[in-house]
Write a protein that holds these residues in place. Sequence first.
Motif, PDB file in Angstrom:
ATOM      1  N   VAL A 151       0.828  -1.208   0.000  1.00 17.50           N
ATOM      2  CA  VAL A 151       0.000   0.000   0.000  1.00 17.50           C
ATOM      3  C   VAL A 151       0.865   1.262   0.000  1.00 17.50           C
ATOM      4  N   VAL A 152       1.878   1.308   0.852  1.00 15.54           N
ATOM      5  CA  VAL A 152       2.708   2.515   0.970  1.00 15.54           C
ATOM      6  C   VAL A 152       3.424   2.838  -0.345  1.00 15.54           C
ATOM      7  N   PRO A 153       4.116   1.864  -0.990  1.00 14.78           N
ATOM      8  CA  PRO A 153       4.758   2.214  -2.267  1.00 14.78           C
ATOM      9  C   PRO A 153       3.768   2.656  -3.344  1.00 14.78           C
ATOM     10  N   VAL A 154       2.584   2.061  -3.351  1.00 21.96           N
ATOM     11  CA  VAL A 154       1.585   2.449  -4.358  1.00 21.96           C
ATOM     12  C   VAL A 154       1.112   3.877  -4.094  1.00 21.96           C
ATOM     13  N   VAL A 155       0.825   4.211  -2.843  1.00 24.50           N
ATOM     14  CA  VAL A 155       0.379   5.570  -2.506  1.00 24.50           C
ATOM     15  C   VAL A 155       1.476   6.591  -2.822  1.00 24.50           C
ATOM     16  N   ILE A 214       2.185  -2.238 -10.058  1.00 21.72           N
ATOM     17  CA  ILE A 214       1.385  -3.293  -9.414  1.00 21.72           C
ATOM     18  C   ILE A 214       1.537  -4.604 -10.169  1.00 21.72           C
ATOM     19  N   GLN A 215       1.533  -4.541 -11.495  1.00 15.95           N
ATOM     20  CA  GLN A 215       1.626  -5.758 -12.298  1.00 15.95           C
ATOM     21  C   GLN A 215       3.001  -6.414 -12.222  1.00 15.95           C
ATOM     22  N   THR A 216       4.030  -5.657 -11.929  1.00 23.82           N
ATOM     23  CA  THR A 216       5.381  -6.226 -11.897  1.00 23.82           C
ATOM     24  C   THR A 216       5.874  -6.394 -10.468  1.00 23.82           C
ATOM     25  N   ASP A 217       6.282  -5.312  -9.846  1.00 21.46           N
ATOM     26  CA  ASP A 217       6.910  -5.385  -8.525  1.00 21.46           C
ATOM     27  C   ASP A 217       5.974  -5.914  -7.447  1.00 21.46           C
ATOM     28  N   CYS A 218       4.760  -5.376  -7.371  1.00 20.31           N
ATOM     29  CA  CYS A 218       3.821  -5.821  -6.339  1.00 20.31           C
ATOM     30  C   CYS A 218       3.447  -7.291  -6.550  1.00 20.31           C
ATOM     31  N   ALA A 219       3.148  -7.648  -7.772  1.00 21.65           N
ATOM     32  CA  ALA A 219       2.762  -9.032  -8.053  1.00 21.65           C
ATOM     33  C   ALA A 219       3.906  -9.984  -7.718  1.00 21.65           C
TER      34      ALA A 219
END
Length: 90
Positions: free
Chosen positions: A44-48, A61-66
Amino acid sequence: MPYLLSAGAGILVGVIYALIGVRSPAPPTIALIGLLGMLVGEQVVPVVKRLIAGEPVVAFIQTDCARHVLGPQAGAEAPPADAAAKGEKV
């Protein structure tokens, strides 16, 4: 292979629990949902931060988060050998 090792370790612990007559410390469903919540919450923090900075979010989201939440996937492209040898983060 990591998934098989993880499953094998879980089965071994389950057998040991059964042999010594103890129950799992948490119901499996609750434990797995809690773990999933932790993994998603870490992202959540990196996305925000990216949203605030106006940086692209969907690709992140599709690369690092996944990759962080799902782990390395079977058949995924391996990192370049020279990057790993140099100790670079890929």
